[in-house]
Design a protein around this motif. Sequence first.
Motif, PDB file in Angstrom:
ATOM      1  N   PHE A  52      33.403  32.347  50.314  1.00 21.49           N
ATOM      2  CA  PHE A  52      34.114  33.292  49.463  1.00 21.49           C
ATOM      3  C   PHE A  52      35.539  33.514  49.967  1.00 21.49           C
ATOM      4  CE2 PHE A  52      35.383  37.823  49.440  1.00 21.49           C
ATOM      5  CZ  PHE A  52      35.826  37.891  48.131  1.00 21.49           C
ATOM      6  N   THR A  53      35.684  33.769  51.255  1.00 24.99           N
ATOM      7  CA  THR A  53      36.994  34.098  51.816  1.00 24.99           C
ATOM      8  C   THR A  53      37.961  32.929  51.704  1.00 24.99           C
ATOM      9  OG1 THR A  53      35.928  35.618  53.372  1.00 24.99           O
ATOM     10  CG2 THR A  53      38.182  34.961  53.865  1.00 24.99           C
ATOM     11  N   LEU A  54      37.523  31.747  52.109  1.00 26.50           N
ATOM     12  CA  LEU A  54      38.401  30.579  52.059  1.00 26.50           C
ATOM     13  C   LEU A  54      38.774  30.224  50.628  1.00 26.50           C
ATOM     14  CD1 LEU A  54      36.790  28.204  54.728  1.00 26.50           C
ATOM     15  CD2 LEU A  54      38.784  29.685  55.005  1.00 26.50           C
ATOM     16  N   GLY A  55      37.871  30.449  49.693  1.00 24.37           N
ATOM     17  CA  GLY A  55      38.103  30.020  48.321  1.00 24.37           C
ATOM     18  C   GLY A  55      38.819  31.011  47.441  1.00 24.37           C
ATOM     19  N   GLU A  56      38.949  32.268  47.880  1.00 25.91           N
ATOM     20  CA  GLU A  56      39.516  33.281  46.989  1.00 25.91           C
ATOM     21  C   GLU A  56      40.612  34.131  47.606  1.00 25.91           C
ATOM     22  OE1 GLU A  56      37.776  37.021  44.333  1.00 25.91           O
ATOM     23  OE2 GLU A  56      36.832  35.054  44.338  1.00 25.91           O
ATOM     24  N   MET A  57      40.483  34.489  48.864  1.00 27.92           N
ATOM     25  CA  MET A  57      41.320  35.567  49.400  1.00 27.92           C
ATOM     26  C   MET A  57      42.774  35.170  49.624  1.00 27.92           C
ATOM     27  SD  MET A  57      39.475  38.189  49.219  1.00 27.92           S
ATOM     28  CE  MET A  57      40.731  39.275  49.884  1.00 27.92           C
ATOM     29  N   ARG A  58      43.111  33.903  49.525  1.00 28.79           N
ATOM     30  CA  ARG A  58      44.531  33.527  49.615  1.00 28.79           C
ATOM     31  C   ARG A  58      45.204  33.486  48.245  1.00 28.79           C
ATOM     32  NH1 ARG A  58      45.000  28.245  53.253  1.00 28.79           N
ATOM     33  NH2 ARG A  58      42.825  27.916  52.636  1.00 28.79           N
ATOM     34  N   SER A  59      44.445  33.797  47.190  1.00 31.33           N
ATOM     35  CA  SER A  59      45.006  33.803  45.839  1.00 31.33           C
ATOM     36  C   SER A  59      45.707  35.124  45.572  1.00 31.33           C
ATOM     37  CB  SER A  59      43.901  33.578  44.816  1.00 31.33           C
ATOM     38  OG  SER A  59      43.106  34.754  44.681  1.00 31.33           O
ATOM     39  N   GLU A  60      46.111  35.316  44.321  1.00 35.79           N
ATOM     40  CA  GLU A  60      46.811  36.534  43.925  1.00 35.79           C
ATOM     41  C   GLU A  60      45.879  37.683  43.565  1.00 35.79           C
ATOM     42  OE1 GLU A  60      46.096  34.760  39.788  1.00 35.79           O
ATOM     43  OE2 GLU A  60      45.794  34.296  41.896  1.00 35.79           O
ATOM     44  N   ILE A  61      44.586  37.446  43.481  1.00 36.82           N
ATOM     45  CA  ILE A  61      43.689  38.446  42.902  1.00 36.82           C
ATOM     46  C   ILE A  61      43.741  39.778  43.649  1.00 36.82           C
ATOM     47  CG2 ILE A  61      41.281  39.045  42.440  1.00 36.82           C
ATOM     48  CD1 ILE A  61      40.709  36.159  41.839  1.00 36.82           C
ATOM     49  N   TRP A  62      43.582  39.744  44.971  1.00 40.62           N
ATOM     50  CA  TRP A  62      43.412  40.970  45.740  1.00 40.62           C
ATOM     51  C   TRP A  62      44.674  41.403  46.466  1.00 40.62           C
ATOM     52  CZ3 TRP A  62      39.028  43.093  44.262  1.00 40.62           C
ATOM     53  CH2 TRP A  62      37.996  42.260  43.803  1.00 40.62           C
ATOM     54  N   SER A 102      45.521  45.457  42.427  1.00 40.48           N
ATOM     55  CA  SER A 102      46.736  46.227  42.165  1.00 40.48           C
ATOM     56  C   SER A 102      46.673  46.797  40.746  1.00 40.48           C
ATOM     57  CB  SER A 102      47.973  45.349  42.316  1.00 40.48           C
ATOM     58  OG  SER A 102      47.998  44.354  41.305  1.00 40.48           O
ATOM     59  N   GLU A 103      47.488  47.827  40.489  1.00 44.06           N
ATOM     60  CA  GLU A 103      47.523  48.390  39.134  1.00 44.06           C
ATOM     61  C   GLU A 103      47.955  47.341  38.118  1.00 44.06           C
ATOM     62  OE1 GLU A 103      48.625  52.339  38.057  1.00 44.06           O
ATOM     63  OE2 GLU A 103      49.030  52.869  40.145  1.00 44.06           O
ATOM     64  N   SER A 104      48.897  46.493  38.493  1.00 46.05           N
ATOM     65  CA  SER A 104      49.345  45.456  37.558  1.00 46.05           C
ATOM     66  C   SER A 104      48.240  44.454  37.263  1.00 46.05           C
ATOM     67  CB  SER A 104      50.582  44.745  38.106  1.00 46.05           C
ATOM     68  OG  SER A 104      50.302  44.106  39.341  1.00 46.05           O
ATOM     69  N   MET A 105      47.445  44.113  38.271  1.00 48.75           N
ATOM     70  CA  MET A 105      46.333  43.190  38.044  1.00 48.75           C
ATOM     71  C   MET A 105      45.261  43.852  37.181  1.00 48.75           C
ATOM     72  SD  MET A 105      44.948  40.216  38.380  1.00 48.75           S
ATOM     73  CE  MET A 105      45.891  39.362  39.657  1.00 48.75           C
ATOM     74  N   ILE A 144      44.725  56.129  39.611  1.00 44.75           N
ATOM     75  CA  ILE A 144      43.760  55.113  40.042  1.00 44.75           C
ATOM     76  C   ILE A 144      43.631  55.156  41.557  1.00 44.75           C
ATOM     77  CG2 ILE A 144      43.286  52.648  40.171  1.00 44.75           C
ATOM     78  CD1 ILE A 144      44.698  52.320  37.500  1.00 44.75           C
ATOM     79  N   ALA A 145      42.407  55.200  42.019  1.00 44.27           N
ATOM     80  CA  ALA A 145      42.144  55.181  43.459  1.00 44.27           C
ATOM     81  C   ALA A 145      41.847  53.771  43.957  1.00 44.27           C
ATOM     82  CB  ALA A 145      40.967  56.092  43.789  1.00 44.27           C
ATOM     83  N   GLY A 146      41.200  52.989  43.137  1.00 44.31           N
ATOM     84  CA  GLY A 146      40.812  51.638  43.538  1.00 44.31           C
ATOM     85  C   GLY A 146      39.824  51.079  42.541  1.00 44.31           C
ATOM     86  N   VAL A 147      39.191  49.992  42.899  1.00 43.66           N
ATOM     87  CA  VAL A 147      38.185  49.403  42.023  1.00 43.66           C
ATOM     88  C   VAL A 147      36.883  49.217  42.782  1.00 43.66           C
ATOM     89  CG1 VAL A 147      39.843  48.209  40.548  1.00 43.66           C
ATOM     90  CG2 VAL A 147      38.897  47.025  42.536  1.00 43.66           C
ATOM     91  N   LEU A 148      35.820  49.164  42.033  1.00 48.22           N
ATOM     92  CA  LEU A 148      34.483  48.950  42.556  1.00 48.22           C
ATOM     93  C   LEU A 148      33.995  47.614  42.030  1.00 48.22           C
ATOM     94  CD1 LEU A 148      32.104  50.480  44.065  1.00 48.22           C
ATOM     95  CD2 LEU A 148      31.350  51.177  41.781  1.00 48.22           C
ATOM     96  N   LEU A 149      33.852  46.621  42.894  1.00 44.69           N
ATOM     97  CA  LEU A 149      33.355  45.313  42.473  1.00 44.69           C
ATOM     98  C   LEU A 149      31.859  45.442  42.206  1.00 44.69           C
ATOM     99  CD1 LEU A 149      34.028  42.266  42.076  1.00 44.69           C
ATOM    100  CD2 LEU A 149      33.309  41.938  44.452  1.00 44.69           C
ATOM    101  N   THR A 150      31.483  45.335  40.953  1.00 49.55           N
ATOM    102  CA  THR A 150      30.083  45.539  40.561  1.00 49.55           C
ATOM    103  C   THR A 150      29.346  44.236  40.267  1.00 49.55           C
ATOM    104  OG1 THR A 150      30.787  45.859  38.258  1.00 49.55           O
ATOM    105  CG2 THR A 150      30.542  47.825  39.644  1.00 49.55           C
TER     106      THR A 150
END
Length: 513
Positions: free
Chosen positions: A67-77, A340-343, A372-378
């Motif tokens: 998960f980390t290698l495949g996603e966390m270097r992107s723009e999502i988070w 982020s709020e923009s995302m 907005i405080a944050g998001v909850l990944l459900t």
Amino acid sequence: MRRYLSTIKYALGISLVLGATGCSDQLDEVQPQTSLNRDLILSDPNAAMTLYYGVYGSFRSYHYTLFTLGEMRSEIWADGLFTESEDGGLRNYYTHNIDANNVPAGNWAGFYSLLDKINTAIKLFPQTPVTEDQKTRVLAEMHGLRAYVYYTMLKTWGGVPLTAEPVTEVGSLEELYKERATPEAVMAQVKADIEQSLSLFADDDALAAGFTGTSKHIYWNRAASLTLKGDAYIWSGTHMGGGSADLATAQQALEEVSTISGLGLVENYADLFDPAREANNPEIIFAISYEKDEATTGVYSSFRVNTTQAGTLLLDPYTNPRTVAQAYPYLAGASRVGLSESMIQKLQSSEDERIDATFEVMYRNDPPAYPIAGVLLTKFAGREDAGSQLYDVDFPVYRYADVLLMLAEAKAKQGGDPSAEINQIRERAYGSSYTPYADGSQEQDLRAILEEDLREFIGEGKRWWSLRRAGDEWVFAYVDPVYLAPGQEYKFLLPISVSMLNSDPKLEQTPGY
């Protein structure tokens, strides 16, 4: 002194264990941490199958890494909102705060431990007393898994040491030194294992190994090898000089997946992440299994919220106000990374059922603005079970939506029309009133594919790889240039640590570091 290791290791690859210590006098202390007797494996079919199942148990332990290698270097988070202290390790990924002295996923992320188990199974299974059909199926799966691991390593580090044999004996420390193979050699190994896997599967299209008794698609299968083939050949066609020939091969492999009986998109996106609907799910090609009383996932703890804040933060404060604790009474974790709020605004700008099935926005109870405080990944929240939260959602490594979007990519890169595949994804996401995509320029097609990819796979460890596979220009189009800008292409790959370089004189640093 020569130390013979007479058992099958379930520990880190020996050279990597020593590399992490950097101390040659550790050689005599090398011991298998968990072992099965080799003679027993070769004489007892139950012991042989324990070796087989052990590979999948080990693969599951790499969920966080994948998960980390495949996603966390992107723009999502990147630059997201969160309510507690930031997860500094994950921040280094999405801010690309990476250099030779700040190395994420050190020691090759431990992948050589997994490879040693796979290599052991490939080496020993032909000699075990299981049936010939079982041997063939197991070997087909193991070659596919090895190809997937090496492909992941290639995308992460470029050239890496290649080994296709289990470590069974250690003489001197020098015997353990191993140079990095070229990226081309690693890709050749990936492609060779894919072909060997497909050859062994032959016409066996079962999505679950026939001798396991499960209806979940949690064992590598022919469809997974074909999907990996499409994935890897798009990569080599884009980045490694394979050009149109490799792209055509990718398209053919992905089109073949679509002919396999029992595969297709599920009608309701949320059903993909419902533990009660995992059996015979037609969209799942290969997933990491989680089950009550077996294993549950802890990967997403930093993407949730703690129980104290859950009683104060609101969901949907304007139309259906309730606290997080009221909506999810047993969910727990920490809000240490977010969107982020923009995302959030980008993802919620249309009636896309994928978004509601993926996360919920948490608001502070401060009317009338309700910031907005944050998001909850459900998406991977699981379900309530006997007064607690059971995190038992399987993690999809490949699903049919991957096939469609990669097929669209292969077509677009060859100047073809990817609209049919894009529209299958869109129709499921937006319903019958969706706006069909009409074929455009290659740039327009690839952007349309990447926009669907963004919404489709949040939390599934895909986005960074999708941007990288699409091409360097797409990485720079989506990732904030404050963190990664043209001229920093060397950061697409990760460095290795100074301690690894000091421990093995044959290793060289990743270019650019």
